[in-house]
Write an enzyme that holds these catalytic residues in place. Structure first.
Site, short mmCIF file in Angstrom:
data_model
loop_
_atom_site.label_atom_id
_atom_site.label_comp_id
_atom_site.label_asym_id
_atom_site.label_seq_id
_atom_site.Cartn_x
_atom_site.Cartn_y
_atom_site.Cartn_z
N GLU A 181 0.79 -1.23 0.00
CA GLU A 181 0.00 0.00 0.00
C GLU A 181 0.83 1.29 0.00
OE1 GLU A 181 -3.99 -1.39 2.32
OE2 GLU A 181 -2.21 -1.19 3.57
C1 ACM Z 1 -1.98 -5.41 4.32
O1 ACM Z 1 -3.01 -5.89 4.83
N1 ACM Z 1 -1.90 -4.13 4.03
C2 ACM Z 1 -0.83 -6.25 4.03
#
Ligand code: ACM
Length: 515
Positions: free
Chosen positions: A329
């Protein structure tokens, strides 16, 4: 006359009471509700009696076996209040409990064991000490769940031959969103050990907190460790405390994998050191739960000095083979910069003797030899990584995320990946979950517990139990030996064990718990 009547009534009641309270002596080992389910259990129809005078023996000259024998005596003390003598021996004893290591063939591997319960002697033998440890966990499940004063402890005789499906059976604890004490982490480690899991991945940094002392960058914990989600006081582990966790895990055959999440999920670091930001200005501390807004400045050399120091210091106190670099992310890092960053960071991890693990997004980089991706969301990333020679840890959010709510009424947790009831958590197979990714590509399974909404050990327990034993079984037991309808009966029996361990668990209506 009246007195005689009363007396007879008392006597009749006493006899009835004694009869109804007489313990059933166990003779059928196949009736024990083991989790994870062993490869084979053969009953021989008799009973071993564990008493105050039972001695625990271990084969002399095997490194680590004495410690494993000591572990067993601590557990026997917890259960039966007894303190067995521990002796080393060159010869197999005629009575007692005996731990030994020898050549049991390839099938048992590094972690398999044979547990032979005879009328007079219990033998736990394995190719490696780790196998003896797992054999002990199986033996402990033949005993009362909690403390008992009713000695002897009677154990049905027979032979269990057992080995795991996957070598990597893990859980993750996010100590960054909310911080958990050393004591809490040790308790979580005990849960993993009881179910033969062998990895604890610690998510040590995120936007909301930096949780591990880095001596060359002290403000990471002074500033970055000073708060958490919701604005609480946060906290961090000193390197000595981290070592204490590592050693406690090691004694239980559990490898600690440290994660420093980067280049995104780094606000705590960016608030601690202005120079890590592209604009040279420190950010504000963050106590919300949104993701994807932070990034290290990937084109500044100071960033790589920072990463080098962090990886060097943590690797020096981490005996396990892996370093987890996060990589998920990073929504505000341009892809070119992201790839450049992940490539450089992988080289740093290799330089300090560790193997790289990253979330599935790292597939966009040039993966180093021996890299592993942790599949959580994106099938295409994971396939791309396998195409580049990487191995996979299976943590599909829709199945394996311990922070997902059980159903719409669960007071804790999130549900962006769905509701994960106990059956949903159990009914899947890592080796067939993603078409094209097979057992050969997979190291094993890991169930992550993110802590946006989880603030203390009771809440950890509520989200982990009863799903965690199911993940342990998925990692240990072959798919053709797993069946939800049969498993839920065994799980129901473990309710008593959870209660005995004071685990605050979710009483799923899908499981026939004993009242
Ligand atoms: C995640 O759940 N951002 C790895």
């Amino acid at each position: 006359m009246k007195n005689n009547l009363v007396l007879s009534a008392i006597m009749a009641f006493t006899i009835l009471f004694q009869v109804s309270c007489t313990k059933k002596i166990p003779t059928d080992l196949t009736k024990t509700s083991f989790i994870p389910k062993p490869v084979s259990v053969v009953a021989t129809g008799e009973t071993f009696e564990l008493t105050r005078s039972t001695v625990v023996y271990y084969q002399e000259g095997v490194e680590g076996l004495q410690q494993t024998a000591q572990y067993l005596t601590v557990e026997l003390n917890r259960i039966g209040g007894i303190t067995p003598t521990v002796n080393s021996t060159a010869e197999a004893p005629a009575s007692g409990i005996y731990l030994s290591v020898g050549d049991h063939g390839q099938e048992l591997g590094e972690e398999g064991y044979v547990l032979n319960i005879g009328k007079k002697v219990i033998n736990i033998s394995a190719n490696r000490v780790a196998g003896c440890f797992f054999g002990i966990q199986t033996l402990l499940q033949t005993m009362p769940a909690g403390q008992t004063t009713a000695l002897p402890i009677e154990i049905a005789t027979g032979t269990i031959r057992d080995f795991p499906e996957f070598g990597y059976r893990g859980a993750m604890l996010d100590v960054a969103r909310h911080f958990f004490s050393v004591q809490d982490v040790k308790r979580f480690i005990d849960f993993l050990a009881a179910y033969k899991m062998n990895v604890l991945h610690l998510h040590l940094s995120d936007d909301q907190g930096w949780r591990i002392e880095i001596k060359s960058w002290p403000k990471l914990t002074e500033i970055g460790g000073s708060t958490e989600v919701g604005g609480g006081e946060g906290g961090f582990y000193t390197q000595e405390q981290y070592t204490e966790i590592v050693n406690y895990a090691l004694e239980r055959n559990i490898t600690i994998i440290p994660e420093i999440d980067m280049p995104g999920h780094t606000n705590a670091a960016l608030a601690s050191y202005a120079e890590l930001n592209c604009n040279g200005k420190a950010t504000e501390l963050y106590t919300g739960i949104e993701v994807g807004f932070s990034t290290l400045c990937t084109r500044k050399e100071i960033t790589y000095q920072f990463v080098d120091d962090v990886v060097r210091e943590i690797s020096a106190i981490t005996p396990g083979p892996y370093f987890h670099i996060g990589g998920d992310e990073s929504l505000v890092t341009p892809l070119d910069d992201y790839v450049y960053f992940i490539n450089r960071v992988q080289d740093i991890v290799v330089k300090y003797g560790k193997k790289v693990i990253g979330w599935d997004e790292i597939a966009h980089a040039t993966l180093v030899d021996g890299a592993t991706v942790q599949f959580w969301a994106d099938v295409n990333n994971t396939k791309m990584a396998v195409g580049k020679g990487a191995k996979v840890i299976m943590s599909p959010a829709k199945k394996a995320y311990l922070d997902m709510k059980y159903d719409s009424t669960t007071h804790l947790g999130l549900h962006w990946a769905g509701y994960i009831e106990v059956d949903t958590a159990y009914i899947w197979d890592p080796a067939s979950y993603v078409a094209g990714i097979t057992k050969e590509n997979i190291l094993g399974i890991e169930s992550p517990l993110w802590s946006e909404t989880v603030t203390n050990i009771d809440e950890i327990e509520y989200m982990a139990f009863p799903r965690l034993p199911g993940y342990a079984e998925i990692g240990w037991t072959a798919p053709d030996a797993r069946n939800w309808d049969e498993y839920k009966q065994r799980l129901a029996q473990h309710g008593k064990r959870f209660e005995a361990m004071n685990i605050d668990f979710y009483r799923s209506p899908l499981v026939p718990w004993e009242q």
